[in-house]
Design a protein around this motif. Structure first.
Motif, mmCIF file in Angstrom:
data_model
loop_
_atom_site.group_PDB
_atom_site.id
_atom_site.type_symbol
_atom_site.label_atom_id
_atom_site.label_comp_id
_atom_site.label_asym_id
_atom_site.label_seq_id
_atom_site.Cartn_x
_atom_site.Cartn_y
_atom_site.Cartn_z
ATOM 1 N N HIS A 162 -13.460 9.150 5.449
ATOM 2 C CA HIS A 162 -12.589 8.260 4.675
ATOM 3 C C HIS A 162 -13.051 8.178 3.222
ATOM 4 O O HIS A 162 -12.206 8.144 2.304
ATOM 5 C CB HIS A 162 -12.588 6.861 5.305
ATOM 6 C CG HIS A 162 -11.876 6.784 6.626
ATOM 7 N ND1 HIS A 162 -10.536 7.073 6.764
ATOM 8 C CD2 HIS A 162 -12.335 6.452 7.871
ATOM 9 C CE1 HIS A 162 -10.184 6.905 8.028
ATOM 10 N NE2 HIS A 162 -11.253 6.533 8.724
ATOM 11 N N ARG A 163 -14.343 8.154 2.985
ATOM 12 C CA ARG A 163 -14.843 8.089 1.605
ATOM 13 C C ARG A 163 -14.447 9.334 0.820
ATOM 14 O O ARG A 163 -14.058 9.246 -0.359
ATOM 15 C CB ARG A 163 -16.366 7.927 1.605
ATOM 16 C CG ARG A 163 -16.864 6.580 2.138
ATOM 17 C CD ARG A 163 -18.369 6.446 1.934
ATOM 18 N NE ARG A 163 -18.890 5.213 2.506
ATOM 19 C CZ ARG A 163 -19.547 5.136 3.652
ATOM 20 N NH1 ARG A 163 -19.797 6.254 4.355
ATOM 21 N NH2 ARG A 163 -19.988 3.979 4.105
ATOM 22 N N ALA B 255 -10.755 9.072 -0.046
ATOM 23 C CA ALA B 255 -10.498 8.062 -1.070
ATOM 24 C C ALA B 255 -10.938 8.544 -2.445
ATOM 25 O O ALA B 255 -10.315 8.198 -3.466
ATOM 26 C CB ALA B 255 -11.226 6.762 -0.704
ATOM 27 N N ALA B 256 -12.007 9.353 -2.500
ATOM 28 C CA ALA B 256 -12.498 9.871 -3.774
ATOM 29 C C ALA B 256 -11.510 10.847 -4.394
ATOM 30 O O ALA B 256 -11.442 10.993 -5.623
ATOM 31 C CB ALA B 256 -13.849 10.555 -3.573
ATOM 32 N N HIS C 262 0.823 -1.213 0.000
ATOM 33 C CA HIS C 262 0.000 0.000 0.000
ATOM 34 C C HIS C 262 0.857 1.263 0.000
ATOM 35 O O HIS C 262 2.005 1.256 0.454
ATOM 36 C CB HIS C 262 -0.927 0.018 1.220
ATOM 37 C CG HIS C 262 -1.971 -1.061 1.195
ATOM 38 N ND1 HIS C 262 -3.027 -1.053 0.322
ATOM 39 C CD2 HIS C 262 -2.110 -2.190 1.957
ATOM 40 C CE1 HIS C 262 -3.785 -2.125 0.535
ATOM 41 N NE2 HIS C 262 -3.246 -2.833 1.516
ATOM 42 N N VAL D 276 -5.566 4.648 1.551
ATOM 43 C CA VAL D 276 -5.954 3.619 2.520
ATOM 44 C C VAL D 276 -6.576 4.303 3.738
ATOM 45 O O VAL D 276 -6.031 5.275 4.263
ATOM 46 C CB VAL D 276 -4.736 2.783 2.973
ATOM 47 C CG1 VAL D 276 -5.165 1.744 4.014
ATOM 48 C CG2 VAL D 276 -4.077 2.110 1.789
ATOM 49 N N GLU E 163 -15.889 -1.425 0.459
ATOM 50 C CA GLU E 163 -15.849 -0.277 -0.448
ATOM 51 C C GLU E 163 -14.438 0.142 -0.853
ATOM 52 O O GLU E 163 -14.200 0.522 -2.007
ATOM 53 C CB GLU E 163 -16.528 0.930 0.198
ATOM 54 C CG GLU E 163 -17.972 0.706 0.611
ATOM 55 C CD GLU E 163 -18.561 1.936 1.284
ATOM 56 O OE1 GLU E 163 -18.141 3.063 0.932
ATOM 57 O OE2 GLU E 163 -19.410 1.786 2.187
ATOM 58 N N LEU E 164 -13.492 0.102 0.092
ATOM 59 C CA LEU E 164 -12.146 0.633 -0.182
ATOM 60 C C LEU E 164 -11.141 -0.008 0.761
ATOM 61 O O LEU E 164 -11.525 -0.641 1.755
ATOM 62 C CB LEU E 164 -12.145 2.160 -0.033
ATOM 63 C CG LEU E 164 -12.739 2.746 1.265
ATOM 64 C CD1 LEU E 164 -11.685 2.902 2.336
ATOM 65 C CD2 LEU E 164 -13.380 4.099 0.965
ATOM 66 N N PRO E 165 -9.850 0.125 0.466
ATOM 67 C CA PRO E 165 -8.840 -0.461 1.354
ATOM 68 C C PRO E 165 -8.926 0.176 2.733
ATOM 69 O O PRO E 165 -8.878 1.398 2.866
ATOM 70 C CB PRO E 165 -7.520 -0.106 0.664
ATOM 71 C CG PRO E 165 -7.877 0.136 -0.764
ATOM 72 C CD PRO E 165 -9.260 0.738 -0.737
ATOM 73 N N LEU F 166 -16.704 0.152 5.862
ATOM 74 C CA LEU F 166 -15.873 0.452 4.690
ATOM 75 C C LEU F 166 -15.236 -0.772 4.037
ATOM 76 O O LEU F 166 -14.720 -0.677 2.918
ATOM 77 C CB LEU F 166 -14.759 1.425 5.089
ATOM 78 C CG LEU F 166 -15.196 2.792 5.623
ATOM 79 C CD1 LEU F 166 -13.970 3.591 6.036
ATOM 80 C CD2 LEU F 166 -15.995 3.552 4.557
ATOM 81 N N GLN G 20 -6.414 8.521 -5.391
ATOM 82 C CA GLN G 20 -6.428 7.138 -5.861
ATOM 83 C C GLN G 20 -5.415 6.304 -5.077
ATOM 84 O O GLN G 20 -4.288 6.730 -4.833
ATOM 85 C CB GLN G 20 -6.094 7.094 -7.354
ATOM 86 C CG GLN G 20 -6.216 5.708 -7.965
ATOM 87 C CD GLN G 20 -5.973 5.730 -9.470
ATOM 88 O OE1 GLN G 20 -5.669 6.780 -10.044
ATOM 89 N NE2 GLN G 20 -6.120 4.583 -10.108
#
Length: 408
Positions: A142-143, A146-147, A95, A153, A168-170, A165, A150
């Motif tokens: 966090h969303r 992340a948006a 990561h 984490v 949805e995402l790391p 989450l 790219q």
């Protein structure tokens, strides 16, 4: 004698933290795990009498339970070695640790830890925990991150956020490192040992009742203090107990239900408690406390301890015990300080972002001598308006400076 520590946190963290604590000699651990962090306060209230101190697995349950605490408490800080361990694991998994979003931790501490590890922080964001924050608030934070970035984490301290989450995402959930637990435990044991020593101090109470009461009448009330009662003189009765039971029975030196009940049956009830390291010292202070109680009216109680610290106990029933948001005037009357001094202390704590203060901080902020600032802090601590929260190396020869967290 062992120190009894209650470990509070979610199911999957309590056992690992408790196991580290059990490695420390002289520590007896009780596990209190919950299904959701909002249950922490109820657990503390229910089991308070069974432990000497509380250790929380993180800042969230600690903050939620703070108002219910009557024993020394600490929480495991995730911003040091715990966060560093997470960085190492994330790097091993491939990561990008330069684009993290981190919840519940202080941004300055997060950035400081990453900089010390040589990690760029320009695209790292942290959202500290504040009372009232929810798992949904952190998940949304966090969303958003992340948006915009790219490969970012999400690093969370809460299982509830991780669960939201995970699909949805790391996302990586922090778990306290052994080193972080040991650090928190050392801090807690210092506070707990000091508190145990204070609770063992002698507390003597001189009781003046009119019309005169039979000792059996008073003995029933004194039994609630875990103490004993005897005749001190023709007009006074003597209560013998220790500081710990008196602190608990008086709701942290704020109210004395036995005074209320006696006041319903007698025209005059005056009680003076003295707290000292010896019977002679406690008796001298009890005499001083009784003299002050007499000056406050027919039904009054005062607690006196060394360094000229006197606290007026409210004449209230248990259901009417003073609340944390009681007026400045009431607090000022009880601790023997002016409303202006309390307001200035509130300004000082606000200006320092409510961080713990030392005696020097208070002395400089109020423009008084160190011994005066020390006496003020002792009065506030005895009245439940300040609590010790660790120590700070003064940078000079001598003992570390005690840190106080003031709640006004």
């Amino acid at each position: 004698m062992d120190t009894s520590i209650g470990v509070v946190g979610p199911h999957d963290l309590v056992d690992s933290v408790a196991t580290v604590c059990e490695e420390q000699a002289g520590v007896r651990v009780h596990r209190f795990d919950y299904d959701h962090e909002t249950h922490a306060s109820a657990m503390v209230t229910t089991h308070a009498s069974g432990v000497d101190a509380w250790l929380f697995t993180g800042i969230v349950p600690y903050t939620l339970a703070h108002d219910a605490l009557t024993r020394p408490a600490a929480f495991v800080d995730y911003s040091g070695s715990t966060l560093l361990e997470a960085l190492v694991r994330l790097l091993r998994e491939g990561h990008d640790v330069t684009r993290l979003s981190v919840d519940t931790l202080d941004p300055a501490q997060v950035h400081g830890t990453l900089r010390d590890a040589g990690v760029p922080v320009a695209e790292v964001r942290a959202l500290p925990y504040r009372p009232g924050a929810t798992a949904a608030d952190f998940a949304a934070f966090h969303r958003r991150h992340a948006a915009r970035h790219q490969g970012a984490v999400a690093v969370t301290c809460l299982a509830s956020v991780h669960d939201q989450l995970a699909s949805e995402l790391p996302v990586f959930r922090l778990a306290p490192s052994r080193q972080s637990v040991r650090g928190a435990l050392r801090q807690l044991l210092l506070s707990a040992t000091s508190q145990i020593q204070e609770d063992a101090q002698v507390a003597l109470g001189l009781v003046e009742v009119s019309p005169a009461s039979e000792l059996d009448d008073l003995a029933r009330e004194v039994g609630l203090l875990g103490g004993s009662l005897s005749q001190y003189s023709e007009t006074l009765s003597l209560i013998v107990t220790t500081r710990g039971p008196l602190h608990d029975a008086s709701h942290g030196f704020t109210a004395l239900p036995l005074l209320h009940r006696l006041g319903q049956r007698h025209d005059v009830v005056r009680i003076g408690f003295g707290i000292g390291h010896s019977g002679a010292e406690a008796e001298r202070l009890a005499r001083r406390a009784l003299a002050r109680a007499r000056s406050h009216g027919d039904v009054a109680a005062v607690v006196s301890s060394r360094n000229d610290v006197d606290i007026l106990l409210e004449t209230v029933a248990p259901a009417q015990a003073p609340k944390p948001d009681q007026s400045r005037a009431v607090v000022a009357s009880r601790v023997g300080l002016s409303v202006g001094t309390l307001d200035r202390l509130r300004e000082i704590t606000t200006a320092t972002a409510d961080r713990p203060l030392t005696t020097r901080d208070v002395a400089d902020g109020l423009g008084v001598q160190l011994r005066t600032a020390r006496r003020i802090l002792q009065r506030l601590e005895l009245a439940g308006c300040a609590e010790r929260s660790g120590s700070l190396d003064s940078g000079t020869i001598g003992r570390p400076l005690t840190l106080y967290r003031i709640t006004l």
